[in-house]
Design an enzyme around this catalytic site. Structure first.
Site, mmCIF file in Angstrom:
data_model
loop_
_atom_site.group_PDB
_atom_site.id
_atom_site.type_symbol
_atom_site.label_atom_id
_atom_site.label_comp_id
_atom_site.label_asym_id
_atom_site.label_seq_id
_atom_site.Cartn_x
_atom_site.Cartn_y
_atom_site.Cartn_z
ATOM 1 N N GLU A 170 1.133 4.532 -5.838
ATOM 2 C CA GLU A 170 1.053 3.831 -4.541
ATOM 3 C C GLU A 170 0.388 4.659 -3.438
ATOM 4 O OE1 GLU A 170 3.024 2.554 -6.706
ATOM 5 O OE2 GLU A 170 3.107 0.417 -6.248
ATOM 6 N N TYR A 172 1.019 7.853 -2.614
ATOM 7 C CA TYR A 172 1.852 8.896 -2.000
ATOM 8 C C TYR A 172 1.377 10.281 -2.470
ATOM 9 C CZ TYR A 172 4.917 5.164 -0.369
ATOM 10 O OH TYR A 172 5.412 4.054 0.268
ATOM 11 N N ARG A 220 6.576 7.379 -12.285
ATOM 12 C CA ARG A 220 5.821 6.167 -11.898
ATOM 13 C C ARG A 220 4.364 6.557 -11.724
ATOM 14 N NH1 ARG A 220 7.805 1.964 -7.712
ATOM 15 N NH2 ARG A 220 5.960 0.697 -7.402
ATOM 16 N N HIS A 258 -1.191 1.947 -1.133
ATOM 17 C CA HIS A 258 -0.829 1.099 0.010
ATOM 18 C C HIS A 258 -2.044 0.732 0.852
ATOM 19 C CE1 HIS A 258 3.347 0.704 -0.606
ATOM 20 N NE2 HIS A 258 3.651 1.969 -0.432
ATOM 21 N N GLN A 350 8.802 -11.850 3.456
ATOM 22 C CA GLN A 350 9.182 -12.041 4.851
ATOM 23 C C GLN A 350 10.428 -11.279 5.285
ATOM 24 O OE1 GLN A 350 7.792 -16.487 4.803
ATOM 25 N NE2 GLN A 350 8.766 -16.122 6.760
#
Ligand code: NAP
Ligand code: SF4
Length: 687
Positions: A170, A172, A220, A258, A350
């Protein structure tokens, strides 16, 4: 149950890890709920995970905990770096073990994504999603980060966790070391791929050495970076082999950094869209003689999809994160052969991700109890009361089901032929088909709770007074706002209801008045050819967003090739500034990008002067200058909504205890999250 009749045989098949056996193939993926960021939340975190352990999940992973201050997500974010902190985690691990569950702690070092001035990275390159420029780590600084990972893993073990997950994807810190995009070092930690992957391999090797062989170590791994100069496929495979040999127990799949401009988990992403990436990796590892279990991830939200992913040999486990926020009993219901009773995650973001990115505690739109388990407790009613709920939209459905489950006698009225209210609009929008799942869930829940449903019935004040109810809940929803534009009565002017529900014919050139959630939805509906919803065709969705096979293209991204729009659409608002500003924090950019790809023209700061047979005449700014005729065949009004509450006064005048919920209570910025939450809370509170 005989073995042949076991539902979802792959999903429910135990997995032997050598030193421990997982009861099934469901891994609850890490989610940042915000409960990690403060010791006061630990009782709530314990209840949150205990409920999911009770629901039968095989193995759970916590939200990310930083191994040191440099690795914080934001100032004072959750961190595990001392024995004192480890003692507090006991509350969580004990609660999970008491329910027979297993839990691993995720170690997350954010690197340059850290939203604080102490962030560090391989090179001094600011990320596009943080205002802070990271400090470049020295070689000694890198050694300190590795030691922090090892200490954190040892503390996790001390705290009673069954394992750790090392977050290597992601975008990081670990990912930042892997990609040349962010690692421009010339020392032993940069340059060749062998050097760039030293950090994760060292971390895994030294963590394994420290914790011993009987502790789960999930790594991961970013299998598709979705950024232009992300890892190549041979690099990703080399890393997978190296961390496996260094001591990882399980490889989890990370999808996209991201900062990637490709949606990876939103509702418009087809289900199981990325499972093939894990499958290709699994084949590569099996060919090399490595049998480490792999986890497939992203948009796996039903037992059917999960079973298929496993049966197709894409992976050994499936990661479900948001689906377990939506329904903690997902596994138990699947195992009992009751998939229709599952409250399916509709991937709206949401209440979970949007909250996390706004530094609010996460919850779930379709399950307001998520991460509120200690507050929203459903107790049997002290006295059975007769309650009428008027309106079977999200607020009314949530209230009616909760009331009936607590033991009240509930009549639910709706003038429509089907339940759903505004959800019946949403589910007709291309890419939002998941909303139908919520109506399926509520439908079966109404039935099993014993709610008496009166469809095609317009409840009048007379009917409700005659019913002699103890309480009436008005969930009558909203009606379109009248924008009072001269010419709006012309035949080529339609409301969003005409377009989405009635399917009235719409011309080739359209002006959409109002750019809120519904204006965007209507524009998406109008530019999408019939039968070409993005969620329906994986290959078209990939072409639309430029997603490629990472085994063929570095990073898995190519230039997007969107299909031609079905119509020419202009989307307008009176406010100046960017259109769609009020849309979801993590999904607004997707809606905007999708419309831009379909060449939708977006114009803000207009005054609607009049509608003529030729089109819509607007002026610009406060001084009403630069008059412009937007030529179009159809004008669609999406100018917001006003509450529909005509029953309130007559009922109160007759002495009937009446409450307003959902859009009938407050139409401005109404959304399903607020409606379901309000309906649930009022139903829990009724004595
Ligand atoms: P909304 O989000 O409140 O938007 C109303 C739009 O109408 C705004 O663009 C507003 O912009 C315009 N408007 C307001 N008064 C007007 C007037 N008198 N004349 C002309 N234009 C006017 O309402 P909505 O689009 O009906 O959506 C309702 C709710 O459903 C939203 O709050 C949203 O949360 C939810 N929803 C969300 C999504 C999503 O996130 N994707 C999708 C669908 C629905 P100006 O005032 O600047 O003209
Ligand atoms: Fe899924 Fe939406 Fe709930 Fe998040 S808020 S878990 S995306 S249904």
């Amino acid at each position: 149950m005989t073995p042949q009749s076991v539902p979802y045989p792959h999903l429910l098949n135990p997995l032997d890890l050598g030193f421990t056996t997982l009861p099934n193939r469901v891994l609850m993926g890490s989610m940042h709920t915000g409960l990690e960021d403060g010791r006061k939340h630990f009782p709530a975190m314990a209840a949150f995970f205990a409920e999911r352990a009770r629901g039968g999940v095989g193995l759970m992973v916590t939200g990310g905990f930083a191994p040191n201050i440099a690795g914080w997500t934001k100032p004072f974010a959750g961190m595990l770096a001392s024995s004192g902190a480890a003692r507090r985690h006991r509350e969580v691990t004990d609660a999970v073990h008491a329910e027979g569950g297993r839990i691993a702690l995720q170690i997350l070092h954010t690197g340059r994504y850290g939203y604080h001035p102490f962030c560090v990275a391989p090179s001094r390159i600011q990320s596009p999603i943080s205002p802070f420029t990271p400090r470049e780590l020295s070689a000694r600084g890198i050694e300190r980060q590795i030691r922090a990972f090892v200490r954190c893993a040892l503390l996790a073990r001390e705290a009673g966790y069954d394992g750790v997950e090392i977050m290597g994807s992601e975008g990081y810190l670990i990912n930042q070391f892997l990609a040349t995009h962010t690692n421009q070092r010339r020392d032993d930690w940069g340059g060749s791929y062998e050097n760039r992957m030293r950090l994760p391999v060292e971390i895994v090797r030294r963590v394994r050495e420290a914790v011993g062989p009987d502790f789960i170590l999930i790594y991961r791994l970013s299998m598709i970076d979705l950024i232009p100069d992300g890892s190549s496929w041979p690099e990703a495979v080399a890393l997978a082999k190296a961390v496996t040999q260094a001591g990882a127990t399980i490889l989890n799949t990370g999808i996209g950094w991201h900062e990637a401009r490709v949606p990876t988990i939103a509702t418009s992403v087809p289900r199981g869209a990325f499972a093939s990436v894990t499958q290709t990796m699994r084949r590569a590892l099996r060919d090399a003689g490595l049998t480490i279990p792999l986890v497939a991830s992203n948009r796996i939200n039903t037992p059917e999809v999960a079973e298929q992913v496993l049966a197709d040999g894409c992976a050994d486990l499936v990661s479900l994160a948001r689906p377990l926020l939506a329904d903690p009993e997902f596994v138990r219901k699947a195992a009992a052969g009751r998939p229709q009773a599952i409250n399916t995650c509709i991937a709206c973001n949401q209440a979970c991700l949007d909250h996390a990115f706004k530094a609010q505690l996460a919850t779930c739109l379709v399950n307001p109890r998520a991460a509120r388990e200690t507050v929203l407790v459903q107790r049997p009613a002290r006295q059975r009361r007769r309650v009428a709920v008027v309106g079977a939209g999200p607020a009314g459905l949530a209230a009616a089901c909760t009331l009936a489950e607590r033991g009240h006698a509930v009549d639910l009225f709706d003038s429509a032929a089907e339940i759903g209210g505004q959800f019946n609009l949403a589910r007709r929008v291309p890419g939002k088909e998941e909303f139908s799942e919520t109506l399926r869930y509520f439908g079966q829940r109404l039935q099993s709770a014993g709610v008496v449903l009166h469809l095609n019935t317009r409840a009048t004040a007379g009917l409700l007074v005659a019913g002699d109810y103890d309480r009436v809940l008005l969930a009558t929803g909203v009606t379109p706002r009248d924008p009072k534009i001269p010419g709006q009565d012309l035949p080529h002017v339609l409301s969003y209801l005409d377009v989405l529900l009635q399917r009235k014919p719409v011309g080739d050139k359209v002006a959409v008045i109002g750019a809120g959630g519904i204006g965007f939805d209507v524009a998406e509906f109008l530019v999408t050819p019939p039968g070409a919803s993005p969620t329906m065709h994986l290959s078209e969705w990939r072409a639309e967003w430029g997603v490629a096979d990472p085994a063929e293209v570095r990073g898995g991204v190519v230039p997007p090739r969107p299909a031609a729009p079905a119509r020419q659409v202009v989307l307008l608002q009176r406010k100046t500034g960017k259109l769609g500003k009020g849309l979801g924090k993590t999904t607004g950019w997707i809606h905007r990008a999708a419309l831009q790809m379909k060449q939708v023209e977006m114009i803000g700061g207009v005054n609607y002067e009049r509608i003529t047979p030729q089109g819509l005449f607007v002026t610009h700014g406060e001084k009403r200058l630069d008059g412009q005729l937007i030529e179009c065949d159809t004008v669609v009004l999406c100018a917001g909504q006003v509450p529909l509450r005509e029953l309130l006064e007559p009922l109160r005048a007759s002495g009937v205890a009446t409450d307003l919920i959902g859009g009938a209570d407050e139409a401005n910025e109404l959304d399903a999250k607020r409606a379901i939450d309000q309906g649930t809370r009022i139903a829990l509170a009724l004595e």
